[in-house]
Design an enzyme around this catalytic site. Sequence first.
Site, PDB file in Angstrom:
ATOM      1  N   ASN A   1      18.841  30.287  25.599  1.00 31.30           N
ATOM      2  CA  ASN A   1      18.262  31.245  26.525  1.00 31.30           C
ATOM      3  C   ASN A   1      16.929  30.716  27.044  1.00 31.30           C
ATOM      4  O   ASN A   1      16.234  29.958  26.368  1.00 31.30           O
ATOM      5  CB  ASN A   1      18.016  32.589  25.811  1.00 31.30           C
ATOM      6  CG  ASN A   1      19.249  33.457  25.780  1.00 31.30           C
ATOM      7  OD1 ASN A   1      19.915  33.657  26.782  1.00 31.30           O
ATOM      8  ND2 ASN A   1      19.561  33.985  24.604  1.00 31.30           N
TER       9      ASN A   1
ATOM     10  N   HIS B   1      20.501  30.572  31.257  1.00 31.18           N
ATOM     11  CA  HIS B   1      20.291  29.779  30.048  1.00 31.18           C
ATOM     12  C   HIS B   1      19.664  28.435  30.406  1.00 31.18           C
ATOM     13  O   HIS B   1      19.756  27.976  31.551  1.00 31.18           O
ATOM     14  CB  HIS B   1      21.622  29.567  29.310  1.00 31.18           C
ATOM     15  CG  HIS B   1      22.074  30.765  28.545  1.00 31.18           C
ATOM     16  ND1 HIS B   1      22.926  30.685  27.465  1.00 31.18           N
ATOM     17  CD2 HIS B   1      21.792  32.073  28.693  1.00 31.18           C
ATOM     18  CE1 HIS B   1      23.153  31.901  26.989  1.00 31.18           C
ATOM     19  NE2 HIS B   1      22.486  32.757  27.718  1.00 31.18           N
TER      20      HIS B   1
ATOM     21  N   CYS C   1      25.754  32.502  23.261  1.00 31.13           N
ATOM     22  CA  CYS C   1      26.903  33.401  23.182  1.00 31.13           C
ATOM     23  C   CYS C   1      27.823  32.910  22.079  1.00 31.13           C
ATOM     24  O   CYS C   1      28.384  31.813  22.191  1.00 31.13           O
ATOM     25  CB  CYS C   1      27.661  33.461  24.508  1.00 31.13           C
ATOM     26  SG  CYS C   1      29.155  34.478  24.424  1.00 31.13           S
TER      27      CYS C   1
ATOM     28  N   ARG D   1      18.642  41.186  20.848  1.00 27.76           N
ATOM     29  CA  ARG D   1      20.104  41.289  20.924  1.00 27.76           C
ATOM     30  C   ARG D   1      20.736  39.915  21.066  1.00 27.76           C
ATOM     31  O   ARG D   1      21.339  39.385  20.136  1.00 27.76           O
ATOM     32  CB  ARG D   1      20.514  42.206  22.095  1.00 27.76           C
ATOM     33  CG  ARG D   1      21.976  42.655  22.044  1.00 27.76           C
ATOM     34  CD  ARG D   1      22.964  41.636  22.555  1.00 27.76           C
ATOM     35  NE  ARG D   1      22.730  41.253  23.940  1.00 27.76           N
ATOM     36  CZ  ARG D   1      23.416  40.331  24.578  1.00 27.76           C
ATOM     37  NH1 ARG D   1      24.388  39.652  23.955  1.00 27.76           N
ATOM     38  NH2 ARG D   1      23.130  40.012  25.844  1.00 27.76           N
ATOM     39  N   ASP D   2      20.569  39.294  22.213  1.00 27.84           N
ATOM     40  CA  ASP D   2      21.230  38.021  22.491  1.00 27.84           C
ATOM     41  C   ASP D   2      20.760  36.923  21.546  1.00 27.84           C
ATOM     42  O   ASP D   2      21.541  36.072  21.122  1.00 27.84           O
ATOM     43  CB  ASP D   2      20.961  37.613  23.942  1.00 27.84           C
ATOM     44  CG  ASP D   2      21.902  36.519  24.424  1.00 27.84           C
ATOM     45  OD1 ASP D   2      22.807  36.136  23.675  1.00 27.84           O
ATOM     46  OD2 ASP D   2      21.729  36.047  25.557  1.00 27.84           O
TER      47      ASP D   2
ATOM     48  N   HIS E   1      20.690  36.476  34.409  1.00 31.80           N
ATOM     49  CA  HIS E   1      20.598  36.100  32.991  1.00 31.80           C
ATOM     50  C   HIS E   1      20.932  34.614  32.947  1.00 31.80           C
ATOM     51  O   HIS E   1      22.091  34.222  33.133  1.00 31.80           O
ATOM     52  CB  HIS E   1      21.596  36.915  32.162  1.00 31.80           C
ATOM     53  CG  HIS E   1      21.616  36.549  30.714  1.00 31.80           C
ATOM     54  ND1 HIS E   1      20.969  37.301  29.752  1.00 31.80           N
ATOM     55  CD2 HIS E   1      22.205  35.527  30.051  1.00 31.80           C
ATOM     56  CE1 HIS E   1      21.162  36.743  28.561  1.00 31.80           C
ATOM     57  NE2 HIS E   1      21.911  35.649  28.726  1.00 31.80           N
TER      58      HIS E   1
END
Length: 310
Positions: free
Chosen positions: A252, A212, A243, A13-14, A210
Amino acid sequence: MTQTILISEVGPRDGLQSINMVMPTEAKKAWIKAEVEAGVSEIEVGSFVPPKLLPQMADTAEIVAYAKTLPGLDVVALIPNLKGAERAIAAGVDKMSIPFSMSETHSIKNVRKDHAAMVSEIRAIAELVAAQPKASRPHFEVGLSTAFGCTIEGPVAEDQVVRLAEATIEAGAAEVGLSDTTGYANPQQVRRLVRKVKAAIGDALLNTLHLHNTRGLGLANVVAGLEEGISTFDASLCGLGGCPFAPGASGNIVTEDLVFMLEAMGLETGIDVEKLLQVREILRQALPDEPLYGFTPDAGLPLGFERAAA
């Protein structure tokens, strides 16, 4: 420090929503299957956003259906709003997460809602979840994004994060997570904000970070989170992602590096890092022009490395 750590793979997803190329559906399935075989037990497989906005996510319902056939996997999807929640529930996800930006400017640019409107949306989604049969009711988490700073507004007040975390739980979310959407966080800040939010809403309602690695502090921030009792960390295979609605936000945490660090520390992830390293080949073939990151893949495992005993 919790001895068993859950790593939630967010690359499908990300990672994929942040690149221009659309990964073929069959390659996504192969990626997810290979990670499950390596021991990954939770994967965010896509997001239920309009395909015209993110064509990379157009096949999410099909990916969810496939992922649900894999034993031992909790299937997660991101949702942008109530309509997305309806689609996610229809697809049969085990868990869904909505991003709630602590920066109001970012929230408006990302989902076109200010803070008050987002709390109302979260309440409507929580009511929808509660109306589902208990056996098929998905876990509903809210990711407090830009919690450590915003590329548009700059610093985000910690008291504001705490206040909005309380409002989120009051609106009916099962739990919240803290997201370093822009890669601004440092270890001291992570410790401080985790403590403040837990003090406000309770230890059991904040389990996830979450993070980075935009400025090289991703793993240092993980250790800070571990010291504060965080037990779940998001990561992306090969470090894909960022993002698309936060300029300059990239990087990430690399799943392979995170697994190696935790296992080397004697913490259990349930993931075989050697098998995980082999999954990179699927991405290399499906995304030939995309840079793949990771120190552990480049250096290899150290001589005599042993996984934590289960």
